[in-house]
Design a protein around this motif. Structure first.
Motif, PDB file in Angstrom:
ATOM      1  N   ARG A   1      43.160   6.106 -29.285  1.00 30.19           N
ATOM      2  CA  ARG A   1      43.360   5.437 -27.998  1.00 30.19           C
ATOM      3  C   ARG A   1      43.585   6.467 -26.886  1.00 30.19           C
ATOM      4  O   ARG A   1      43.080   6.313 -25.783  1.00 30.19           O
TER       5      ARG A   1
ATOM      6  N   ILE B   1      50.468   5.484 -29.691  1.00 37.04           N
ATOM      7  CA  ILE B   1      50.726   6.035 -31.026  1.00 37.04           C
ATOM      8  C   ILE B   1      49.435   6.498 -31.698  1.00 37.04           C
ATOM      9  O   ILE B   1      49.439   7.348 -32.576  1.00 37.04           O
TER      10      ILE B   1
ATOM     11  N   VAL C   1      56.303   5.024 -29.242  1.00 34.40           N
ATOM     12  CA  VAL C   1      57.190   4.544 -28.179  1.00 34.40           C
ATOM     13  C   VAL C   1      58.670   4.733 -28.543  1.00 34.40           C
ATOM     14  O   VAL C   1      59.519   4.861 -27.673  1.00 34.40           O
TER      15      VAL C   1
HETATM   16  C1  LIG Z   1      47.807  -4.209 -26.080  1.00 31.65           C
HETATM   17  S1  LIG Z   1      47.368  -2.532 -26.305  1.00 31.65           S
HETATM   18  C2  LIG Z   1      47.568  -1.929 -24.698  1.00 31.65           C
HETATM   19  C3  LIG Z   1      46.374  -2.161 -23.901  1.00 31.65           C
HETATM   20  C4  LIG Z   1      46.387  -1.510 -22.572  1.00 31.65           C
HETATM   21  N1  LIG Z   1      47.348  -2.185 -21.730  1.00 31.65           N
HETATM   22  C5  LIG Z   1      45.006  -1.528 -21.961  1.00 31.65           C
HETATM   23  O1  LIG Z   1      44.736  -2.356 -21.101  1.00 31.65           O
HETATM   24  O2  LIG Z   1      44.151  -0.745 -22.381  1.00 31.65           O
HETATM   25  C6  LIG Z   1      48.679  -1.938 -27.259  1.00 31.65           C
HETATM   26  C7  LIG Z   1      48.592  -0.494 -27.675  1.00 31.65           C
HETATM   27  O3  LIG Z   1      49.865  -0.192 -28.263  1.00 31.65           O
HETATM   28  C8  LIG Z   1      49.672   0.834 -29.218  1.00 31.65           C
HETATM   29  N2  LIG Z   1      50.871   0.878 -30.090  1.00 31.65           N
HETATM   30  C9  LIG Z   1      51.211   0.086 -31.125  1.00 31.65           C
HETATM   31  N3  LIG Z   1      52.395   0.478 -31.642  1.00 31.65           N
HETATM   32  C10 LIG Z   1      52.837   1.524 -30.912  1.00 31.65           C
HETATM   33  C11 LIG Z   1      53.995   2.350 -30.943  1.00 31.65           C
HETATM   34  N4  LIG Z   1      54.967   2.212 -31.864  1.00 31.65           N
HETATM   35  N5  LIG Z   1      54.111   3.328 -30.006  1.00 31.65           N
HETATM   36  C12 LIG Z   1      53.140   3.506 -29.076  1.00 31.65           C
HETATM   37  N6  LIG Z   1      52.029   2.770 -29.016  1.00 31.65           N
HETATM   38  C13 LIG Z   1      51.868   1.792 -29.918  1.00 31.65           C
HETATM   39  C14 LIG Z   1      48.370   0.458 -29.894  1.00 31.65           C
HETATM   40  O4  LIG Z   1      47.760   1.619 -30.457  1.00 31.65           O
HETATM   41  C15 LIG Z   1      47.555  -0.145 -28.730  1.00 31.65           C
HETATM   42  O5  LIG Z   1      46.671   0.798 -28.185  1.00 31.65           O
END
Ligand SMILES: C[S@@+](CC[C@H](N)C(=O)[O-])C[C@H]1O[C@@H](n2cnc3c(N)ncnc32)[C@H](O)[C@@H]1O
Length: 374
Positions: free
Chosen positions: A231, A227, A259
């Motif tokens: 990132r 989102i 998402v």
């Molecule tokens: C735990 S991190 C993922 C880390 C990744 N697995 C890595 O190793 O780099 C979670 C991510 O979810 C994203 N996020 C939060 N809410 C979201 C949404 N509604 N839709 C998509 N991404 C979202 C955040 O910006 C964040 O970058």
């Protein structure tokens, strides 16, 4: 079919689950004959498998060594092929330096019938770590003795997973954010749990792109969305670095997307798998009480519910989702793991779950392998 021992990593339960999924993924016909669970990096499984396992072993995440078994009983060291330089690794039993040296001398005697041989003895270790093996591989033979009940199995290490490669992926990439990134080794495990060999694979919470990097490295059609524009930019930087360092032609699709709006972001693409660690809430400053954990988990479930609704819009039927739900280490020492009956209502079936992460962490990973059946 050949007989092997697999030396398991830090989390043997996860390693075994991965080994089974890995076998299905690459059709290796693995049958687990014995499991021995000991402390960190000392557990092992005795298996039967097709020789192809040697070809694919580099892609396993949660195991350390593949040992080809040669025979049972100490006498079978006679069947080892000669090597000028060798070392000895012992599993399944505590040994002291004297005993370990004795094993070394016995092997040396056998090899000496052919030519001179040297027992390479690294400091204070009775089981050679992969790092040392790789430095001397294949010139240094790692002779392995495995104690199982009252028998001893003799073998030699034929493959190791490459800790240097995993470390490079972890620390040398341009954008490293340890607090939100999953370790590359775990990303590799999760790709195996998905059992995917070809097709389109999505990480819809891609963050800095660890999972997308692993998918790209494995030649899959990788898609990553997040989102946050920042990132996605980070993930792009990491992917550019990866492609250069590992000489990869293929480029994954990376874009900004909520998402909850996957269908809008991908009107024409259907996915064969989703592999992801989602947003797991704000970092916790202390271990929560049960009540607090339930409250946090309920709040997060609202997002996860919408995420799965959205997954159903873009997944092919029968595809696998590997999803890390958070579990919480509570102040009273227990771990709170939630059940999510709503998954079934949305057409998903939980095939199995496995935990990752030490209990001293506030959040433990409750990895779910899920099938989309509707
Ligand atoms: C735990 S991190 C993922 C880390 C990744 N697995 C890595 O190793 O780099 C979670 C991510 O979810 C994203 N996020 C939060 N809410 C979201 C949404 N509604 N839709 C998509 N991404 C979202 C955040 O910006 C964040 O970058």
């Amino acid at each position: 079919m050949e007989k092997y021992a697999v030396i398991l990593g830090k989390n043997p339960e996860l390693s075994l689950v991965e080994l089974k999924a890995f076998s299905r993924r690459f059709r290796l016909g693995v049958r687990i004959l014995e499991e021995r669970i000991y402390g960190s990096n000392k557990s092992f499984a005795i298996i039967q498998a097709k020789e192809d396992i040697e070809k694919y072993f580099r892609w396993i995440g949660g195991s350390l060594k593949l040992v080809r078994l040669i025979g049972e009983g100490v006498d079978s060291i006679r069947d080892l092929e000669y090597s000028k330089l060798f070392t000895v690794s012992v599993y399944g039993r505590r040994v002291d330096w004297k005993e370990w040296r004795r094993f070394g001398s016995m092997i040396k005697e056998v090899f000496k019938e052919k030519d001179s041989a040297k027992f390479f003895k690294p400091a204070n270790t009775y089981a050679m770590p992969s790092e040392l093996i790789l430095k001397g591989f294949p010139k240094v033979k790692d002779v392995v003795l495995l104690f199982v009940d009252d028998k001893v199995l003799v073998g030699e290490t034929v493959r190791v997973t490459d800790p240097f490669e995993l470390k490079k992926l972890d620390v040398e990439r341009p954008v490293v954010r340890p607090t939100i990134s999953i370790p590359p080794r775990l990303a590799r495990v999760m790709v195996n749990l998905s059992e995917i060999r070809r097709g389109n694979v999505l990480d819809p919470f891609c963050g800095t792109g660890t999972i997308v990097m692993e998918l790209t490295l494995q030649g899959l059609n990788a898609y990553g969305t997040d989102i946050e524009e920042g990132r996605v930019r980070d993930a792009k930087k990491n992917i550019d670095w990866l492609r250069k360092e590992f000489r990869i032609r293929k480029y994954p699709v990376l874009k900004v997307c909520d998402v909850r709006r996957l269908r809008k972001c991908f009107p024409r693409t259907r996915f064969d798998a989703i592999i992801t660690e989602p947003y797991m809430g704000k970092p916790l400053k202390y271990k929560p009480s049960r009540g607090e954990a339930i409250k946090i988990a309920k709040g997060l479930d609202r997002l996860y519910y919408q995420a799965f609704e959205s997954f159903a819009d873009v997944l092919k039927r029968g595809s696998i989702i590997v999803f890390v739900f958070p579990a919480f280490s509570l102040s009273n020492g227990e771990v709170y793991r939630r059940n999510r009956p709503w998954l079934e209502e949305l057409g998903f079936k939980v095939l199995y779950r496995v935990s990752e992460g030490e209990e001293e962490h506030r959040i433990v990973r409750d990895i779910h392998v899920i099938k989309f059946i509707r």
